[in-house]
Design a protein around this motif. Structure first.
Motif, short mmCIF file in Angstrom:
data_model
loop_
_atom_site.label_atom_id
_atom_site.label_comp_id
_atom_site.label_asym_id
_atom_site.label_seq_id
_atom_site.Cartn_x
_atom_site.Cartn_y
_atom_site.Cartn_z
N SER A 63 0.80 -1.22 0.00
CA SER A 63 0.00 0.00 0.00
C SER A 63 0.84 1.27 0.00
O SER A 63 0.32 2.35 -0.31
N LYS A 87 -2.35 9.88 1.09
CA LYS A 87 -3.75 9.65 0.78
C LYS A 87 -4.56 9.64 2.08
O LYS A 87 -4.00 9.35 3.15
N GLU A 89 -6.38 7.46 3.21
CA GLU A 89 -6.28 6.13 3.84
C GLU A 89 -4.95 5.92 4.57
O GLU A 89 -4.77 4.90 5.24
N ASP A 90 -4.03 6.86 4.48
CA ASP A 90 -2.79 6.79 5.26
C ASP A 90 -3.00 7.35 6.67
O ASP A 90 -2.09 7.27 7.50
#
Length: 125
Positions: A63, A87, A89-90
């Motif tokens: 990822s 991002k 999602e990080d």
């Protein structure tokens, strides 16, 4: 007292960058493999990246490959995680960990012996 202290977290917009630092006190990082882990709310802690003590080999979760870079400066007793193209999602609390075993800091087997307190990374517009 053996201690790891993370710093460098914060709020950043998507596409931005941060550099996390993991500084050791009370022991020398030269002989330890170091890993970065992260834990998002409601999720398990996952390995992000690690670096060996012997030859500096580096490993990354799929990822983050191509976006994150782990490095170590033994003279400063510090390991870094450069995070680019961030991002949403990080977003997570990021922890560094140290152990004589590369497998442990890679998230395999027993947990690493030493952990930092964590630093929050939030990626949001």
């Amino acid at each position: 007292q053996l201690q790891l202290v993370e710093s460098g977290g914060g709020l950043v917009q998507p596409g931005g960058s941060l550099r996390l630092s993991c500084a050791a006190s009370g022991f020398t990082l030269d002989y330890y493999a170091i890993g970065w882990f992260r834990q998002a709310p409601g999720k398990e802690r996952d390995g992000v990246s690690c670096i060996s003590s012997s030859d500096g080999s580096t490993y990354y979760a799929d990822s983050v490959k191509g976006r994150f870079t782990i490095s170590r400066d033994n003279a400063k007793n510090t390991v870094y995680l450069q995070m680019n193209s961030l991002k949403p999602e990080d977003t997570a609390v990021y922890y560094c960990a140290a152990d004589s075993s590369l497998s442990r800091v890679a998230g395999r087997g027993l947990e690493p012996d030493y952990w930092g307190q964590g630093t929050q990374v939030t990626v949001s517009s």
